[in-house]
Design a protein around this motif. Structure first.
Motif, PDB file in Angstrom:
ATOM      1  N   GLU A  13       0.852  -1.187   0.000  1.00  0.00           N
ATOM      2  CA  GLU A  13       0.000   0.000   0.000  1.00  0.00           C
ATOM      3  C   GLU A  13       0.892   1.244   0.000  1.00  0.00           C
ATOM      4  O   GLU A  13       1.741   1.421   0.865  1.00  0.00           O
ATOM      5  CB  GLU A  13      -0.898   0.013   1.225  1.00  0.00           C
ATOM      6  CG  GLU A  13      -1.910   1.137   1.181  1.00  0.00           C
ATOM      7  CD  GLU A  13      -2.894   1.075   2.322  1.00  0.00           C
ATOM      8  OE1 GLU A  13      -3.443   2.117   2.656  1.00  0.00           O
ATOM      9  OE2 GLU A  13      -3.100  -0.016   2.879  1.00  0.00           O
ATOM     10  N   GLY A  14       0.756   2.047  -1.017  1.00  0.00           N
ATOM     11  CA  GLY A  14       1.537   3.269  -1.120  1.00  0.00           C
ATOM     12  C   GLY A  14       2.879   3.118  -1.804  1.00  0.00           C
ATOM     13  O   GLY A  14       3.685   4.044  -1.785  1.00  0.00           O
ATOM     14  N   GLY A  15       3.143   1.952  -2.437  1.00  0.00           N
ATOM     15  CA  GLY A  15       4.428   1.836  -3.102  1.00  0.00           C
ATOM     16  C   GLY A  15       4.611   0.574  -3.919  1.00  0.00           C
ATOM     17  O   GLY A  15       3.816  -0.360  -3.834  1.00  0.00           O
ATOM     18  N   SER A  34       7.541   5.344  -3.804  1.00  0.00           N
ATOM     19  CA  SER A  34       6.934   5.419  -2.479  1.00  0.00           C
ATOM     20  C   SER A  34       6.069   6.668  -2.397  1.00  0.00           C
ATOM     21  O   SER A  34       6.528   7.760  -2.708  1.00  0.00           O
ATOM     22  CB  SER A  34       8.030   5.477  -1.412  1.00  0.00           C
ATOM     23  OG  SER A  34       7.476   5.723  -0.152  1.00  0.00           O
ATOM     24  N   ARG A  36       4.204   7.229   0.525  1.00  0.00           N
ATOM     25  CA  ARG A  36       3.997   7.508   1.948  1.00  0.00           C
ATOM     26  C   ARG A  36       5.326   7.366   2.669  1.00  0.00           C
ATOM     27  O   ARG A  36       6.121   6.489   2.325  1.00  0.00           O
ATOM     28  CB  ARG A  36       3.008   6.518   2.563  1.00  0.00           C
ATOM     29  CG  ARG A  36       1.609   6.625   2.047  1.00  0.00           C
ATOM     30  CD  ARG A  36       0.653   5.726   2.791  1.00  0.00           C
ATOM     31  NE  ARG A  36       1.316   4.558   3.387  1.00  0.00           N
ATOM     32  CZ  ARG A  36       0.678   3.510   3.814  1.00  0.00           C
ATOM     33  NH1 ARG A  36      -0.624   3.445   3.736  1.00  0.00           N
ATOM     34  NH2 ARG A  36       1.333   2.494   4.343  1.00  0.00           N
ATOM     35  N   THR A  39       7.417   3.852   3.441  1.00  0.00           N
ATOM     36  CA  THR A  39       7.110   2.775   2.498  1.00  0.00           C
ATOM     37  C   THR A  39       8.363   2.289   1.779  1.00  0.00           C
ATOM     38  O   THR A  39       8.585   1.090   1.631  1.00  0.00           O
ATOM     39  CB  THR A  39       6.046   3.225   1.473  1.00  0.00           C
ATOM     40  OG1 THR A  39       4.885   3.643   2.171  1.00  0.00           O
ATOM     41  CG2 THR A  39       5.675   2.108   0.529  1.00  0.00           C
TER      42      THR A  39
END
Length: 97
Positions: A13-15, A34, A36, A39
């Motif tokens: 999630e996020g990458g 990334s 976030r 991440t």
């Protein structure tokens, strides 16, 4: 063959991280994205855990914040060159610890 078919794709999630294990045993980060904080570090930790004895290398333009990110995570600059456009690019390497 795509990275996901070779098992050389990390999706979180996020990458995402596309990488390749070369025949000489070096893991090459082909792309790491990334969105976030934390991440990228988490993906790097996962990559290291999956390949604990392998050095990891990446190529990155020197003027991008990612170059400092690699340095903060224990990578050392082993080579620098200029592209045709004159942009400086570095190869980063982190040996197994």
């Amino acid at each position: 063959m795509d990275a996901d078919q070779r098992g050389e794709l990390l999706l979180v999630e996020g990458g995402l991280c596309r990488w390749h294990l070369r025949r000489d045993g070096v893991v090459v980060i082909r792309e790491i994205v990334s969105q976030r904080p934390g991440t990228g570090s988490a993906m790097l930790a996962t990559l290291r855990a999956a390949n604990p004895a392998a050095p990891i290398e990446a190529v990155c333009p020197c003027d991008l914040p990612a170059s400092a990110w690699y340095a903060r995570r224990g990578f050392r600059r082993v080579e620098t060159w200029a592209t045709r456009s004159g942009r400086e690019v570095a190869r980063w390497r982190r040996d197994p610890s």
